[in-house]
Design an enzyme around this catalytic site. Sequence first.
Site, PDB file in Angstrom:
ATOM      1  N   VAL A 250       0.838  -1.206   0.000  1.00 61.48           N
ATOM      2  CA  VAL A 250       0.000   0.000   0.000  1.00 61.48           C
ATOM      3  C   VAL A 250       0.866   1.246   0.000  1.00 61.48           C
ATOM      4  CG1 VAL A 250      -1.585   1.357   1.425  1.00 61.48           C
ATOM      5  CG2 VAL A 250      -2.031  -1.065   1.030  1.00 61.48           C
ATOM      6  N   ALA A 251       1.913   1.231   0.804  1.00 59.05           N
ATOM      7  CA  ALA A 251       2.774   2.405   0.901  1.00 59.05           C
ATOM      8  C   ALA A 251       3.530   2.667  -0.394  1.00 59.05           C
ATOM      9  CB  ALA A 251       3.771   2.218   2.044  1.00 59.05           C
ATOM     10  N   ILE A 253       2.269   2.706  -3.289  1.00 62.12           N
ATOM     11  CA  ILE A 253       1.411   3.443  -4.229  1.00 62.12           C
ATOM     12  C   ILE A 253       1.750   4.929  -4.161  1.00 62.12           C
ATOM     13  CG2 ILE A 253      -0.971   4.095  -4.748  1.00 62.12           C
ATOM     14  CD1 ILE A 253      -1.850   1.455  -3.483  1.00 62.12           C
ATOM     15  N   GLU A 255       0.604   7.937  -3.675  1.00 59.89           N
ATOM     16  CA  GLU A 255      -0.666   8.561  -3.281  1.00 59.89           C
ATOM     17  C   GLU A 255      -0.799   9.997  -3.766  1.00 59.89           C
ATOM     18  OE1 GLU A 255       0.349   5.484  -0.142  1.00 59.89           O
ATOM     19  OE2 GLU A 255       1.405   7.081  -1.184  1.00 59.89           O
ATOM     20  N   ASP A 297     -15.143  25.864 -37.509  1.00 59.74           N
ATOM     21  CA  ASP A 297     -16.198  26.449 -38.327  1.00 59.74           C
ATOM     22  C   ASP A 297     -15.677  27.767 -38.888  1.00 59.74           C
ATOM     23  OD1 ASP A 297     -18.764  26.774 -39.411  1.00 59.74           O
ATOM     24  OD2 ASP A 297     -19.358  28.032 -37.734  1.00 59.74           O
ATOM     25  N   ASN A 712       6.249   9.682   0.041  1.00 58.51           N
ATOM     26  CA  ASN A 712       5.228   9.926  -0.982  1.00 58.51           C
ATOM     27  C   ASN A 712       4.479  11.230  -0.754  1.00 58.51           C
ATOM     28  OD1 ASN A 712       5.914   7.519  -2.157  1.00 58.51           O
ATOM     29  ND2 ASN A 712       4.156   6.380  -1.372  1.00 58.51           N
ATOM     30  N   ASP A 716       7.864  13.737  -2.088  1.00 63.51           N
ATOM     31  CA  ASP A 716       7.379  13.712  -3.462  1.00 63.51           C
ATOM     32  C   ASP A 716       6.279  14.739  -3.697  1.00 63.51           C
ATOM     33  OD1 ASP A 716       9.097  11.636  -3.602  1.00 63.51           O
ATOM     34  OD2 ASP A 716       7.593  10.068  -3.793  1.00 63.51           O
TER      35      ASP A 716
END
Length: 877
Positions: A250-251, A253, A255, A297, A712, A716
């Site tokens: 999970v970590a 990922i 986020e 157009d 994360n 990050d």
Amino acid sequence: MEHYKGLSEETALALLKKHGENALDLKKGQSALSILVDQFKSLFVIILILAAAFSYAVGEHIDSAAIIAIVIMNAVLGFVQEYRASKAIEALRKISVSYARVIREGIIKMIDAKYIVPGDIVLVEQGDKVPADCKVLHPTNFWCNEAIITGESRPIRKSVDDYAYASTIVSTGKAVLRVEATGKNTKFGKIAKLTAETVKEKSPLERTLENASRNIGILVLAIALAIFGANYALGNPPLDALMFSISLGVAAIPEGLPIVVTITLAIGLQRLAKKKAVVKRLLAVEGLGSVNVICSDKTGTITKNEMRVRKIWCGGSEYSLVGDNPANAKLLMGKKAVIPPKEVVDMLRCGMLCTDAEIENVEKPVGDSTEIAMLLAAKNVGLSKTREIEKLPLITEFNFDSSLKRMSTVHSKDEKYLICVKGAVEVLLERCNRTVSDGGRIVKMTAQRKNEIIKIMGRYANNAYRVMGVAYKVVDVNQPKLDREFAENDLIFHGMLAIYDAPREEVYNAIRMCRRAGIEVKMLTGDHKQTAIAIAKEIGLLPNNENMSKASLSGDELDRISENELEDIVCEVKVFSRVSPEQKLRILKALKRKGKVVAMTGDGVNDAPALKLADVGVAMGIMGTDVAKEAGDIILLDDNFATIVAAVKEGRTIFSNIKKFVYFLLSANFSEIIIISVMALLAELALLSSTGYEHAGSYLIPLLPLHLLWINLLTDGLPAVALGMDPPRKGIMRNYNSDNKLLSARNLSQLILLSIIISIPGIALFYYALANGFDVPLSRTIILTYLVVAELAIAMSIRTPRMFMKDMLSNRFLIAMIALTITIHILFMYTPSLAGVLKISALSFREWGWVIGAAAIPLIALEIAKFAFKDRVSLVA
């Protein structure tokens, strides 16, 4: 109107129940709740929610709370931006027709147009919108502008039993109409239905993020299984091994990715709002950056939908009217400005008197656009219709007749009659026996002079000018019979006016910028082929030496070719003329089959289906219909074609910035994954069993789940937001490959290589610390701090293809975020209570030296690669 009784109120009510209201079933826009729910439909957000649930289940409550907080923040940001956009769009919506005059029970009534029913008798006059599809019963010089339906810029003359269509404008005259169809059964409504049935495809970024989310999900699952296998093989209890592997997976990922994407798109949305563009969906901002074809157009988008006199031929000489302001232009003979000669002034006076249009003492010009152009030209030479009518009172008028192709007025002048006639040149020439020559002299009309005039007229027509002839004569007032036949015979040919629907001034530069940017511009119009080609040449869309057989295609020609044949030539054709809504869809589908990312601009209901099908639909906010605004992704508040180019630049900048922070985030996460995976593999192989640690597999995991979450979110997250705010790089509108994918195979291979380069010093540091007797928490602090510093250094380098020191100050916000990240990390490290929460230890100066020295290795490697391989390093934008 006494002989028109109309419907009874009782009958009208019954018909209203049967046919429904005279309104289109347009969506009212998303509710606040549906906009909020949409924020949670992303695959990546779903993965995060599952990750939070797993974290909570294995006891990592801090991780779970942090992930849920990110999901909520992302949803709130997206909701606020899209809700604001929806409100702006609601404010832009205009009711197509508010009220209409109908005859019911013999009485003229003003009613809400939505209560009109088939069979109603409706009265319309100049300036009105036709409230429904109607049959013409009694026209009086009745002309309708149907550009909103057909794209044709010129008004259409309507006779008895012709149809006037819903939402078209009465440009001249008045009429009694009978309603034949209302609401969704009108021509307008049927095109709206076609729009509703057109499926809107996902944007390039939506597709890319979905693919990335799916791949990340698979990768995270593989990591979790590998770590579980390593821990289980080393003898850890199965439940503990499972919980530990899930929390680490999970970590792993990233986020921060969805929220950084949302923030970046929101910033772009605000920039575009300042440039008069309302964005309905955040992801549409990025879509503009991927566009490599703009289908536009003509009428009202490329052109002003305003007729202007551009050439005057009078007395054997040709003059030009030049200037941005049609009411204050210069008269040129050749390239030299001249004082208007008397014969030119007289001709413009004659043409001005022979009109029904008005530009004086009205809020905005009223009447046929061709006649308005004539009045503006007359104003250029100092004439005023009001003053001239006072001096030359109108005696009688013979309205324009489409079969006769002419109109005439009779005026009183010094006890004589001045008869002014305008119309088709070839028609007037048949009725003229004299002509104005040099210096205003009246000479006999010879065959040679007539052929000369016809030749000049042909040249104007071939250049898509609408040519109007002007003639006159003066007669005694004691005429026995002043009828039309007498008034329009034995005339003196005064000259010709060449009238043009001028392009918007900003279009010229916009087309050039598109060409430099590698964007093809294609004109899709309902206008005549020659008109479209002439406009295309004038704006630089078509070079004068272009092969017209390949560069232009009419609707009739389009109907005669198959889908495969269209696909073969669609990229070569620059001008599509006389095309229907269904044909526009064919063209767009052919372009998309060729792999093009297409933006469609338009304002009329005829543009709406194509606006919806396009990757990015750009609707006009001022002239645009509700249907067009409903179908579009972006609405231009100023109806300015040049704003599209500015929006494309913004979109390219956003896409470039998204690539930067996606590469940055993934390089960070890949390096974390590599470090953890390598350590798990080494532990499983029992290469470090001599250390004597109990449960070696768990101890030798260099980063805890909490550490990965810290990287994360902090290391990050903040720099990634700053990368999303990077200014546009020089030359972003040139040498730009709009076919670039967010994550190509080349990008991915370079990302993995960069991640390995980041990982190796980290693993070496961790082993070096353990080998020197450091305890596990301190060893983990060293590798954690190494990753923080190394990734911040990579953020500085990855944002520019040049040496990062040269461009370092161009994004001061990034420098501030890096400083803030380091400060927060140091604060946690040296505050005992905070360090305890993060499970880290304080580093000495010596250990900081190790960290900074090791962090310099991937930075130096990336800088060397940029210098040595230049354009081959695709991770920098």
